[in-house]
Structure formats: C-alpha cells, structure tokens
Design a protein around this motif. Structure first.
Motif, PDB file in Angstrom:
ATOM      1  N   LEU A 189       0.792  -1.230   0.000  1.00 40.93           N
ATOM      2  CA  LEU A 189       0.000   0.000   0.000  1.00 40.93           C
ATOM      3  C   LEU A 189       0.823   1.279   0.000  1.00 40.93           C
ATOM      4  O   LEU A 189       0.284   2.356  -0.177  1.00 40.93           O
ATOM      5  CB  LEU A 189      -0.916   0.026   1.234  1.00 40.93           C
ATOM      6  N   ASN A 190       2.099   1.184   0.234  1.00 47.08           N
ATOM      7  CA  ASN A 190       2.942   2.360   0.366  1.00 47.08           C
ATOM      8  C   ASN A 190       2.887   3.205  -0.898  1.00 47.08           C
ATOM      9  O   ASN A 190       3.074   2.724  -2.002  1.00 47.08           O
ATOM     10  CB  ASN A 190       4.385   1.920   0.649  1.00 47.08           C
ATOM     11  N   GLY A 191       2.621   4.483  -0.735  1.00 43.27           N
ATOM     12  CA  GLY A 191       2.492   5.385  -1.873  1.00 43.27           C
ATOM     13  C   GLY A 191       3.791   5.661  -2.596  1.00 43.27           C
ATOM     14  O   GLY A 191       3.788   6.100  -3.750  1.00 43.27           O
ATOM     15  N   THR A 192       4.927   5.421  -1.959  1.00 45.43           N
ATOM     16  CA  THR A 192       6.207   5.705  -2.593  1.00 45.43           C
ATOM     17  C   THR A 192       6.398   4.869  -3.850  1.00 45.43           C
ATOM     18  O   THR A 192       6.913   5.358  -4.855  1.00 45.43           O
ATOM     19  CB  THR A 192       7.363   5.477  -1.602  1.00 45.43           C
ATOM     20  N   GLN A 193       5.957   3.610  -3.807  1.00 47.66           N
ATOM     21  CA  GLN A 193       6.094   2.771  -5.005  1.00 47.66           C
ATOM     22  C   GLN A 193       5.243   3.328  -6.139  1.00 47.66           C
ATOM     23  O   GLN A 193       5.681   3.359  -7.288  1.00 47.66           O
ATOM     24  CB  GLN A 193       5.700   1.314  -4.704  1.00 47.66           C
ATOM     25  N   PHE A 194       4.027   3.777  -5.820  1.00 47.97           N
ATOM     26  CA  PHE A 194       3.196   4.371  -6.867  1.00 47.97           C
ATOM     27  C   PHE A 194       3.827   5.660  -7.377  1.00 47.97           C
ATOM     28  O   PHE A 194       3.859   5.910  -8.581  1.00 47.97           O
ATOM     29  CB  PHE A 194       1.773   4.662  -6.378  1.00 47.97           C
ATOM     30  N   MET A 195       4.325   6.487  -6.464  1.00 48.96           N
ATOM     31  CA  MET A 195       4.971   7.727  -6.883  1.00 48.96           C
ATOM     32  C   MET A 195       6.136   7.431  -7.818  1.00 48.96           C
ATOM     33  O   MET A 195       6.324   8.117  -8.821  1.00 48.96           O
ATOM     34  CB  MET A 195       5.474   8.518  -5.666  1.00 48.96           C
ATOM     35  N   SER A 196       6.925   6.424  -7.472  1.00 50.19           N
ATOM     36  CA  SER A 196       8.062   6.058  -8.317  1.00 50.19           C
ATOM     37  C   SER A 196       7.601   5.592  -9.683  1.00 50.19           C
ATOM     38  O   SER A 196       8.141   6.008 -10.713  1.00 50.19           O
ATOM     39  CB  SER A 196       8.881   4.945  -7.654  1.00 50.19           C
ATOM     40  N   ALA A 197       6.582   4.725  -9.694  1.00 45.49           N
ATOM     41  CA  ALA A 197       6.081   4.207 -10.971  1.00 45.49           C
ATOM     42  C   ALA A 197       5.500   5.331 -11.815  1.00 45.49           C
ATOM     43  O   ALA A 197       5.773   5.430 -13.019  1.00 45.49           O
ATOM     44  CB  ALA A 197       5.020   3.132 -10.716  1.00 45.49           C
ATOM     45  N   PHE A 198       4.706   6.196 -11.204  1.00 42.56           N
ATOM     46  CA  PHE A 198       4.124   7.318 -11.938  1.00 42.56           C
ATOM     47  C   PHE A 198       5.213   8.284 -12.403  1.00 42.56           C
ATOM     48  O   PHE A 198       5.146   8.848 -13.495  1.00 42.56           O
ATOM     49  CB  PHE A 198       3.090   8.051 -11.088  1.00 42.56           C
ATOM     50  N   GLY A 199       6.236   8.441 -11.568  1.00 46.61           N
ATOM     51  CA  GLY A 199       7.363   9.292 -11.946  1.00 46.61           C
ATOM     52  C   GLY A 199       8.090   8.762 -13.166  1.00 46.61           C
ATOM     53  O   GLY A 199       8.408   9.521 -14.087  1.00 46.61           O
ATOM     54  N   VAL A 200       8.345   7.466 -13.201  1.00 49.74           N
ATOM     55  CA  VAL A 200       9.015   6.863 -14.357  1.00 49.74           C
ATOM     56  C   VAL A 200       8.144   7.007 -15.603  1.00 49.74           C
ATOM     57  O   VAL A 200       8.628   7.365 -16.685  1.00 49.74           O
ATOM     58  CB  VAL A 200       9.374   5.382 -14.083  1.00 49.74           C
ATOM     59  N   TYR A 201       6.837   6.757 -15.466  1.00 50.70           N
ATOM     60  CA  TYR A 201       5.905   6.931 -16.586  1.00 50.70           C
ATOM     61  C   TYR A 201       5.945   8.380 -17.090  1.00 50.70           C
ATOM     62  O   TYR A 201       6.038   8.628 -18.298  1.00 50.70           O
ATOM     63  CB  TYR A 201       4.489   6.563 -16.124  1.00 50.70           C
ATOM     64  N   SER A 202       5.909   9.336 -16.170  1.00 52.07           N
ATOM     65  CA  SER A 202       5.941  10.752 -16.541  1.00 52.07           C
ATOM     66  C   SER A 202       7.259  11.120 -17.200  1.00 52.07           C
ATOM     67  O   SER A 202       7.299  11.924 -18.137  1.00 52.07           O
ATOM     68  CB  SER A 202       5.713  11.627 -15.307  1.00 52.07           C
TER      69      SER A 202
END
Length: 173
Positions: free
Chosen positions: A36-49
């Motif tokens: 559930l940690n948001g950091t993994q999502f932030m990282s994934a969204f960051g790479v996508y961006s």
C-alpha cells in the motif's frame, strides 16, 4: 475480501480467486504496508511521466525545427544580407529592435534547460526506485538496524514538480 476489476467487470474477489484456483495469501509483518505504500506508486508514476516528458522533448525539438524550416526563405535572405552588408558600419550599430522571433531564438536555451531538468529527474527517480522504502533498513555486515523515513516520497514529489515546470516550458516556447 472485497472486489476486484477483472476483464472489465467488478466482481467479488473470492469468485475470481476460485476461477484461478488460488487461495488468499496471509501477509506477514510489513507486507501490507509494502503493498500500500504510496512511494512505489509515486516512483512508478514518476518513471511513466519521465518517459512521456522525454517523448515530449523530442517532439518539441521536431516542432521547433519545423517552425524554423518553415522560414527557410528568411534564412536564405538573412545569409544574403550578411554577405551583402559585410563590413557595413550601419550594421555594426547597436540594434533597437529584435530581428528574429523570440521563441525561435530561444528554442535551444529553453529546450536545453528542459532536457537538463528531465535528466535530473531521471537521476532522482533512478536513485529512488533502487532505494529501500521501508523501515527498518538492516545492515547485517555492520550489525546495524536503522529506522528512518525512507518511505517518504518528498524526493520524488519535488522532482515531479520540477518535471512539470520543464514540460510546461516546452509548451510555452
């Protein structure tokens, strides 16, 4: 427990598990947080961006080149004028107006600054996706256990704001 989206439909998760012959997993300590940690999502969204920003940067260069190419006659005339006015005292005087459109003259500076920012964000994201994002961090070779805030997404958040500015500037120019 709960529902999942599967093949475009929202269904009870136990039904989908049965279709696959799967049993629910029992999470161990910290595994729920890891999911559930948001950091993994932030990282994934960051790479996508970042991937999107690199593509936009390439397109911005193409568009800028096409805009300059569309003024080929102006370039030919300017070259001819430089040749004809070589050594002119009047041409050496300080200019009172801008000769070329601002955006055309500044494409390398603006695109270059955006590219530098995209590269910087790439470096931040590379560091973050290769770093621990949970507590504690254990260093067995030194017999040290450190509880810190590695899960915090601030490094990514700041870099993503910077990326948004860089991409916006590509559009502005």
């Amino acid at each position: 427990l709960g529902e999942v989206e599967y093949k475009g439909a929202r269904r009870p998760s136990d039904e989908v598990l049965k279709e696959f012959g799967w049993k629910p997993i029992s999470l161990q300590s910290k595994e729920g947080l890891a999911l559930l940690n948001g950091t993994q999502f932030m990282s994934a969204f960051g790479v996508y961006s970042l991937i999107k920003a690199r593509r936009l940067s390439e397109w911005a260069d193409l568009i800028g080149a096409m805009a300059l190419d569309a003024h080929k006659g102006q370039l030919t005339t300017a070259r001819n004028f430089r040749r004809l006015l070589e050594g002119s005292e009047m041409i050496a005087r300080p200019k009172k107006h801008v000769q070329d459109p601002y955006s055309f003259r500044c494409i390398p500076q603006v695109h270059g600054a955006s590219k530098d920012t995209i590269d910087y964000v790439g470096g931040v994201l590379e560091t973050e996706i290769n770093s621990p994002t949970d507590n504690p961090t254990i260093f067995p070779e030194k017999d040290i256990i450190v509880s810190a805030g590695n899960f915090h997404g601030q490094p990514i958040a700041l870099a993503m704001d910077f990326l948004a500015i860089a991409v916006a500037e590509l559009g502005n120019i």
